[in-house]
Design an enzyme around this catalytic site. Structure first.
Site, PDB file in Angstrom:
ATOM      1  N   TYR A  73      -1.293  -0.503  10.148  1.00 38.36           N
ATOM      2  CA  TYR A  73      -1.472  -0.721   9.795  1.00 38.36           C
ATOM      3  C   TYR A  73      -0.286  -0.002   8.180  1.00 38.36           C
ATOM      4  CZ  TYR A  73      -3.485  -0.990   4.320  1.00 38.36           C
ATOM      5  OH  TYR A  73      -3.779  -1.152   2.630  1.00 38.36           O
TER       6      TYR A  73
ATOM      7  N   SER B  29       0.797  -1.120  -0.071  1.00 39.00           N
ATOM      8  CA  SER B  29      -0.118   0.116  -0.628  1.00 39.00           C
ATOM      9  C   SER B  29       0.831   1.190  -0.060  1.00 39.00           C
ATOM     10  CB  SER B  29      -1.479   0.067   1.417  1.00 39.00           C
ATOM     11  OG  SER B  29      -1.351   1.170   1.291  1.00 39.00           O
TER      12      SER B  29
END
Length: 268
Positions: free
Chosen positions: A175, A162
């Protein structure tokens, strides 16, 4: 005579070019395994790789969506919780036994749990790491052990990271840490898997519209240099590109797919 000679040479050149083009575009049927393939980006990857004519299997905890996707695409679905190593290994074994081997592994599964730092529990942090990072190690180690006793010249591992591996907001510690680990693990694996004929790369999507967001506003699209937010197929096409047998010189890389937004200076 000179004109005829040139025409013949031109025809020969076109014929040779056509052969080269056909050789380049010809692809073999590959055996593909995708984690977290029932929804969102994973679903797009499953569909795209199947449309390319490959054998595709995928795992997910969403049995209803997984079975529906498998029935409409002619793919193989295995219900598995990737946080449980025994379940993930069982899924890999069943797929490998079904087809004889696995050529391509796409480590797509991932979760996000955003919370203030002071309220993030150790259990929540561990769950994100164990979902987003540890399965990549398990699937890659499985392929390495498979190749150790059965030499195969072609292989691909593609991990989904990501853009948060390099940019963050408040409350994204778990995350962001997991996606940074995915990017780093990718280039480490590329070195270790080279001896088995396997390239390892990762893709870092930006904002991808998967249906998990509230209704998008025109301004959400307008702020992107590309004029829109991403779609799951944008990522799936990169996966397919990396799997092309001619693209084996791309290795250990992290390809950002975010419409250019992370390169844009935003004034507030």
């Amino acid at each position: 005579m000179a004109d005829n000679y040139l025409e013949k040479k031109f025809e020969e050149h076109n014929a040779q070019s056509s052969v080269r083009r056909n050789t380049y575009t010809k692809t073999k049927i590959r055996n593909v395994f995708v984690t977290g393939g029932a929804n969102g980006i994973g679903s797009a990857i499953v569909r795209n790789m199947r449309m390319a004519g490959n054998n595709v299997a995928f795992c997910d905890i969403d049995a209803e969506a997984g079975q529906a996707l498998a029935s409409t695409t002619g793919t193989l679905f295995v219900r598995a919780n990737v946080c449980e190593p025994t379940e993930l290994l069982s899924a890999l074994n069943s797929v490998a036994e079904h087809w004889g081997n696995i050529d391509i592994i796409v480590n797509n599964v991932g979760i996000s749990k955003f919370a203030p730092l002071t309220e993030t529990t150790i259990e929540a942090f561990d769950e994100v790491i164990n979902t987003n990072v540890r399965p990549i190690f398990i699937t890659s180690q499985y392929m390495a052990r498979q190749r150790k006793n059965q030499p195969i010249s072609y292989g691909r591992i593609i991990n989904i990271s990501s853009t948060r591996y390099r940019q963050s907001e408040v409350g994204t510690e778990a995350y962001s840490a997991s996606k940074g680990a995915v990017a780093s693990l990718t280039h480490a694996l590329a070195m270790s898997m080279a001896q088995y004929g396997v390239t390892v790369n990762c893709i870092s999507p930006g904002w991808i519209e998967t249906g998990n967001y509230d209704a998008l506003q025109p301004s959400d699209h307008a702020q992107h240099p590309s004029g829109r937010v991403g779609k799951p197929d944008d990522v799936a096409r990169i996966v397919r590109f990396l799997c092309d047998e001619n693209n084996n010189f791309i290795n250990g890389e992290n390809i950002v797919c975010d419409g250019g937004i992370s390169r844009k200076m935003i004034y507030k």
